[in-house]
Design an enzyme around this catalytic site. Structure first.
Site, PDB file in Angstrom:
ATOM      1  CG  LEU A  71      -6.385  -3.316 -12.306  1.00  0.00           C
ATOM      2  CD1 LEU A  71      -6.105  -2.238 -11.325  1.00  0.00           C
ATOM      3  CD2 LEU A  71      -7.266  -4.238 -11.710  1.00  0.00           C
TER       4      LEU A  71
ATOM      5  CG  ASN B 243      -7.143   0.972 -17.409  1.00  0.00           C
ATOM      6  OD1 ASN B 243      -8.290   0.883 -17.699  1.00  0.00           O
ATOM      7  ND2 ASN B 243      -6.820   0.124 -16.311  1.00  0.00           N
ATOM      8  CG  PHE B 244      -9.502   3.837 -16.333  1.00  0.00           C
ATOM      9  CD1 PHE B 244     -10.479   3.389 -15.779  1.00  0.00           C
ATOM     10  CD2 PHE B 244      -8.062   3.888 -15.795  1.00  0.00           C
ATOM     11  CE1 PHE B 244     -10.565   2.616 -14.877  1.00  0.00           C
ATOM     12  CE2 PHE B 244      -8.119   2.986 -14.421  1.00  0.00           C
ATOM     13  CZ  PHE B 244      -9.430   2.355 -14.265  1.00  0.00           C
ATOM     14  CG  LEU B 245      -9.732   5.553 -24.933  1.00  0.00           C
ATOM     15  CD1 LEU B 245      -9.110   7.183 -24.988  1.00  0.00           C
ATOM     16  CD2 LEU B 245      -9.096   4.866 -26.241  1.00  0.00           C
TER      17      LEU B 245
ATOM     18  CB  THR C 218      -7.970  -5.270 -22.881  1.00  0.00           C
ATOM     19  OG1 THR C 218      -8.720  -4.357 -22.079  1.00  0.00           O
ATOM     20  CG2 THR C 218      -6.870  -5.989 -22.339  1.00  0.00           C
TER      21      THR C 218
END
Length: 467
Positions: free
Chosen positions: A467, A189-191, A225
């Site tokens: 998320l 997440n949060f790349l 994703t």
């Protein structure tokens, strides 16, 4: 992962705040078409974006992921590559001169503030630079501290001289079921890369580094994703959005006024009752946790790919930031409700949503759009009555979100969302979010057609909400 404005959660993940999603899994013909488009993209481009896409594709060709030209649809599923730990570097990969590795502690207020600043200025925004997702510090603590989290998997890159945080990627361990086979994965997440550094190819370095660290901890698969089409999606989900405060959305530029309509008509179109309709619906309490865990576990078995939560994970996901706070509190992250049978007092249904604000970057009297995102839900109702039951449950969630002063309610086209999206007047978004598994070959999933047509007769293949 590729470095792009629309890169978000999970290896490359991107959420456009003005969009919503639909869950359709890609068949062989669709993948072939995407591959053909990728080959066309190799032609020179004036803005360089297509060249960057090709660079990203070249990186993914070196990774253990299904490639576009592979016939993975007949695979029974399983790891693509057996990892030899003797070949995994024991130390971090080298960075460019002037930069150094760091780690973000989500329980440290100062470091969370640094991450909030990076994401607020350089994370996901729409193509017109009108809106940008604005993850609050409390949201980041919720998202990054689920049971099993480790500081070493929240990786930052800092400028050596100033110690300024300029890039980030996070990972959380979890379990998912893939065709009833449980596998341990890292959820990426949060790349995020500082806009001025996106030509430095930091994203592949971040991906390699978090992969290395996961390998050394015995985790060899990942779920992520991306808005971009990479090798190779296991499902593609479109965003759908349901206005709750249409006038505010219109005045901020989020929604347009349809031809041959008026403001009054649009406001009337999206009107909701002032009270919920489902008997026994109430705010979820700590004593409901065991019942909700069992209910959700049974319900998620409907889907080809779904999460499997421990009690501790579910407690964190559904109660973090709630405490004694009022429902409209700015510190609240997630809202969860249950339906208690008035006769038996058993929990028969469950629904939840979480909050993300979008900053309005254009000249508008509104600074933020408050968005509720549909999270997990479940019901004990039989299949023949399920559509009516889920429609009522989600309609009540819309009412509750409006009472909590949300402006729009977003939902992906996954889980059983086809049962209500059209009926409850969710509008189709413009983009898709593609789901990927790293180092895992997936067999066929439900909804393996490439149609955007909503289908209420069968569940979606994807049951994981990122998320």
């Amino acid at each position: 992962m590729e470095e792009s404005n629309t890169m978000q959660n999970q290896l490359p993940s991107s959420n456009d705040p003005s969009l919503t999603k639909s869950s359709l899994n890609l068949d062989k013909a669709t993948v072939s078409e995407l591959f053909a488009k990728l080959q066309i993209a190799e032609r020179p481009s004036d803005n360089g974006k297509k060249a960057k896409d090709i660079e990203s594709y070249k990186f993914w060709k070196t990774q253990p992921v299904p490639q576009f030209n592979e016939d993975g649809g007949k695979s029974k599923g399983g790891p693509i590559k057996v990892i030899n730990l003797d070949e995994v570097p024991k130390g971090p990969y080298p960075l460019l001169d002037g930069f150094e590795w760091g780690a973000i502690d989500p329980e440290d207020e100062k470091e969370v503030g640094e991450l909030h600043e990076l994401l607020s200025n350089h994370y996901v925004e729409d193509d017109d630079s009108t809106f940008r997702l604005n993850y609050s510090p409390v949201f980041l603590r919720w998202a990054l501290t689920a049971p099993g989290w480790q500081k070493q998997w929240h990786i930052g890159v800092r400028a050596s001289a100033s110690q300024k945080l300029v890039a980030f990627i996070s990972g959380l361990p979890t379990n998912i079921n893939v065709h009833a086979q449980t596998i341990k994965v890292i959820e990426i997440n949060f790349l995020c890369i500082h806009k001025r550094l996106r030509s430095k190819r930091l994203a592949p370095l971040l991906i390699r580094e978090i992969t290395r660290r996961c390998y050394l901890q015995g985790i060899y698969q990942a779920i992520y994703t991306a808005a971009a089409v990479l090798p190779t999606p296991v499902a593609s989900c479109r965003y759908y959005h349901r206005p709750l405060n249409w006038l505010k959305l219109y005045e901020s530029g989020f929604s347009g006024l349809p031809t041959n309509s008026t403001k009054a008509r649009q406001i009337g179109k999206y009107h909701l009752p002032s009270t919920t309709q489902t008997p026994g619906l109430r705010l979820m309490q700590a004593d409901d946790l065991d019942a909700v865990h069992g209910l959700l576990e049974r319900y998620l078995q409907r889907f080809d790919i779904s999460p499997t939560f421990s009690i501790d994970e579910l407690r964190h996901l559904l109660f973090f930031g709630a405490g004694q706070a009022k429902e409209a509190s700015s510190k609240r992250v997630v809202w969860a409700y249950v339906v208690e049978d008035l006769g038996t007092h058993k929990i028969t249904d469950f629904v939840s949503f979480y909050s993300i604000e979008s900053a309005v970057l254009s000249h508008s009297q509104d600074d933020v759009i408050r968005t509720a995102y549909l999270y997990y839900y479940a019901s004990t109702d039989k299949t023949s009555n399920l559509q009516q039951r889920i429609q009522g449950l989600i309609n009540d969630a819309l009412i509750l979100a409006k009472k909590a002063r949300f402006d729009v309610f977003n939902a992906l086209r996954l889980q059983d969302n086809d049962l209500f999206l059209e009926k409850l007047r969710f509008g189709t978004g413009d983009g898709q979010l593609h789901y990927y598994l790293f180092n895992y070959q997936v067999g066929p999933v439900v909804n393996d057609d490439a149609s955007d047509t909503l289908d209420s007769q069968r569940p979606g293949g994807m049951g994981v909400v990122m998320l």
